[in-house]
Design a protein around this motif. Sequence first.
Motif, PDB file in Angstrom:
ATOM      1  N   GLN A  10       2.046   9.475  -0.505  1.00  0.00           N
ATOM      2  CA  GLN A  10       0.891   9.019   0.273  1.00  0.00           C
ATOM      3  C   GLN A  10       0.367   7.684  -0.261  1.00  0.00           C
ATOM      4  N   ILE A  11       0.345   7.551  -1.599  1.00  0.00           N
ATOM      5  CA  ILE A  11      -0.077   6.278  -2.201  1.00  0.00           C
ATOM      6  C   ILE A  11       0.892   5.168  -1.818  1.00  0.00           C
ATOM      7  N   PHE A  12       2.210   5.475  -1.953  1.00  0.00           N
ATOM      8  CA  PHE A  12       3.232   4.488  -1.591  1.00  0.00           C
ATOM      9  C   PHE A  12       3.104   4.076  -0.131  1.00  0.00           C
ATOM     10  N   TRP A  13       2.954   5.048   0.761  1.00  0.00           N
ATOM     11  CA  TRP A  13       2.921   4.768   2.191  1.00  0.00           C
ATOM     12  C   TRP A  13       1.651   4.005   2.577  1.00  0.00           C
ATOM     13  N   THR A  14       0.537   4.321   1.913  1.00  0.00           N
ATOM     14  CA  THR A  14      -0.713   3.615   2.191  1.00  0.00           C
ATOM     15  C   THR A  14      -0.571   2.133   1.905  1.00  0.00           C
ATOM     16  N   PHE A  15      -0.016   1.798   0.742  1.00  0.00           N
ATOM     17  CA  PHE A  15       0.146   0.386   0.387  1.00  0.00           C
ATOM     18  C   PHE A  15       1.325  -0.247   1.117  1.00  0.00           C
ATOM     19  N   PHE A  16       2.289   0.559   1.521  1.00  0.00           N
ATOM     20  CA  PHE A  16       3.397   0.046   2.321  1.00  0.00           C
ATOM     21  C   PHE A  16       2.876  -0.452   3.670  1.00  0.00           C
ATOM     22  N   LYS A  17       1.854   0.229   4.204  1.00  0.00           N
ATOM     23  CA  LYS A  17       1.255  -0.194   5.475  1.00  0.00           C
ATOM     24  C   LYS A  17       0.353  -1.412   5.289  1.00  0.00           C
ATOM     25  N   GLY A  19       0.634  -3.810   2.879  1.00  0.00           N
ATOM     26  CA  GLY A  19       1.392  -4.988   2.458  1.00  0.00           C
ATOM     27  C   GLY A  19       1.775  -5.947   3.582  1.00  0.00           C
ATOM     28  N   PRO A  20       2.385  -5.475   4.673  1.00  0.00           N
ATOM     29  CA  PRO A  20       2.865  -6.403   5.710  1.00  0.00           C
ATOM     30  C   PRO A  20       1.765  -7.144   6.462  1.00  0.00           C
ATOM     31  N   VAL A  21       0.544  -6.651   6.438  1.00  0.00           N
ATOM     32  CA  VAL A  21      -0.529  -7.295   7.210  1.00  0.00           C
ATOM     33  C   VAL A  21      -1.537  -8.002   6.311  1.00  0.00           C
ATOM     34  N   THR A  22      -1.195  -8.165   5.035  1.00  0.00           N
ATOM     35  CA  THR A  22      -2.113  -8.815   4.106  1.00  0.00           C
ATOM     36  C   THR A  22      -1.850 -10.310   4.091  1.00  0.00           C
ATOM     37  N   PHE A  23      -2.200 -10.992   5.167  1.00  0.00           N
ATOM     38  CA  PHE A  23      -2.115 -12.446   5.206  1.00  0.00           C
ATOM     39  C   PHE A  23      -3.298 -13.017   4.440  1.00  0.00           C
ATOM     40  N   GLY A  24      -3.021 -14.006   3.605  1.00  0.00           N
ATOM     41  CA  GLY A  24      -4.109 -14.676   2.899  1.00  0.00           C
ATOM     42  C   GLY A  24      -4.340 -14.193   1.484  1.00  0.00           C
ATOM     43  N   GLY A  25      -3.501 -13.299   0.984  1.00  0.00           N
ATOM     44  CA  GLY A  25      -3.622 -12.899  -0.407  1.00  0.00           C
ATOM     45  C   GLY A  25      -4.511 -11.686  -0.631  1.00  0.00           C
ATOM     46  N   GLY A  26      -4.930 -11.522  -1.895  1.00  0.00           N
ATOM     47  CA  GLY A  26      -5.614 -10.304  -2.317  1.00  0.00           C
ATOM     48  C   GLY A  26      -6.914 -10.011  -1.616  1.00  0.00           C
ATOM     49  N   TYR A  27      -7.753 -11.025  -1.414  1.00  0.00           N
ATOM     50  CA  TYR A  27      -9.065 -10.768  -0.823  1.00  0.00           C
ATOM     51  C   TYR A  27      -8.963 -10.292   0.614  1.00  0.00           C
ATOM     52  N   ALA A  28      -7.915 -10.698   1.308  1.00  0.00           N
ATOM     53  CA  ALA A  28      -7.713 -10.209   2.674  1.00  0.00           C
ATOM     54  C   ALA A  28      -7.352  -8.731   2.690  1.00  0.00           C
ATOM     55  N   MET A  29      -6.977  -8.181   1.519  1.00  0.00           N
ATOM     56  CA  MET A  29      -6.659  -6.760   1.421  1.00  0.00           C
ATOM     57  C   MET A  29      -7.894  -5.883   1.459  1.00  0.00           C
ATOM     58  N   ILE A  30      -9.037  -6.431   1.072  1.00  0.00           N
ATOM     59  CA  ILE A  30     -10.217  -5.597   0.850  1.00  0.00           C
ATOM     60  C   ILE A  30     -10.615  -4.792   2.086  1.00  0.00           C
ATOM     61  N   LEU A  32      -8.757  -3.758   4.480  1.00  0.00           N
ATOM     62  CA  LEU A  32      -7.720  -2.754   4.728  1.00  0.00           C
ATOM     63  C   LEU A  32      -7.774  -1.635   3.689  1.00  0.00           C
ATOM     64  N   ILE A  33      -7.980  -2.009   2.433  1.00  0.00           N
ATOM     65  CA  ILE A  33      -8.091  -1.000   1.373  1.00  0.00           C
ATOM     66  C   ILE A  33      -9.323  -0.137   1.594  1.00  0.00           C
ATOM     67  N   GLU A  34     -10.416  -0.780   1.998  1.00  0.00           N
ATOM     68  CA  GLU A  34     -11.630  -0.014   2.278  1.00  0.00           C
ATOM     69  C   GLU A  34     -11.370   1.015   3.381  1.00  0.00           C
ATOM     70  N   LYS A  35     -10.655   0.598   4.412  1.00  0.00           N
ATOM     71  CA  LYS A  35     -10.380   1.495   5.528  1.00  0.00           C
ATOM     72  C   LYS A  35      -9.488   2.650   5.109  1.00  0.00           C
ATOM     73  N   GLU A  36      -8.394   2.350   4.393  1.00  0.00           N
ATOM     74  CA  GLU A  36      -7.411   3.372   4.048  1.00  0.00           C
ATOM     75  C   GLU A  36      -7.833   4.213   2.843  1.00  0.00           C
ATOM     76  N   ILE A  69      -1.933  -2.008  -8.264  1.00  0.00           N
ATOM     77  CA  ILE A  69      -1.541  -1.275  -9.476  1.00  0.00           C
ATOM     78  C   ILE A  69      -2.752  -0.565 -10.088  1.00  0.00           C
ATOM     79  N   PHE A  70      -3.874  -1.263 -10.164  1.00  0.00           N
ATOM     80  CA  PHE A  70      -5.089  -0.661 -10.731  1.00  0.00           C
ATOM     81  C   PHE A  70      -5.575   0.510  -9.875  1.00  0.00           C
ATOM     82  N   ILE A  71      -5.529   0.332  -8.556  1.00  0.00           N
ATOM     83  CA  ILE A  71      -5.978   1.402  -7.666  1.00  0.00           C
ATOM     84  C   ILE A  71      -5.066   2.620  -7.787  1.00  0.00           C
ATOM     85  N   GLY A  72      -3.750   2.375  -7.792  1.00  0.00           N
ATOM     86  CA  GLY A  72      -2.807   3.475  -7.957  1.00  0.00           C
ATOM     87  C   GLY A  72      -3.008   4.213  -9.257  1.00  0.00           C
TER      88      GLY A  72
END
Length: 212
Positions: A10-17, A19-30, A32-36, A69-72
Amino acid sequence: MKDQWKMLFQIFWTFFKIGPVTFGGGYAMIPLIEKEVVENRKWLKMDDVTDIFALAQSVPGAIALNASIFIGHRIRGVKGSIAAMLGILLPTFIIVLSLGMLYMLIKDHPMVEAAFTSVRTTILALIVYAAIKIGKTAIFDKSTLCIVAVGVLILFLIHPIFVILIGVFMGVIIIWIKRKLGYFTILDRQHKEVDGGSKDHSLSAEQLEKGG
């Protein structure tokens, strides 16, 4: 054992989803991470994600990779960090490799240039949204607001790593001064909520407001 592997997947699949839509680097992940991770899975709280991104920025490496890595690790230890790392890296590696070969063939096409212009604008919106979400948890009194204001100003003058170090020292000094003056801080309130329960919450919140 079966439940452990299920959780790791589940952890792998969450970040697998993510990864492909994280345009713009780490801050653009926030967002998506908040949602998932925060809303859907309820593995962490938004405060935890904010702290993790602050830590991910202060160490060498890509923010997106460090944060995953830290979240995992926070969710499922070393195995969780490996699962999150593989999840965030694998789709990105495949996509970048494919696009790298394709881009050499179509880089001068007008439609491609228009698409990248739109993507850059969308990235800006994601970063602004992430800044607002972090601000809601990071700015909670006058002193933290001052730290943010000073940090933004000196970012134009010195390297970001020095801004982080200055922020660390400013936080320690401000908390020390407030405690010397008898004011409660956000840390004191959190400790009272853990040690004394809800009965101490209202008192500490009032004194916290006094300390501004």
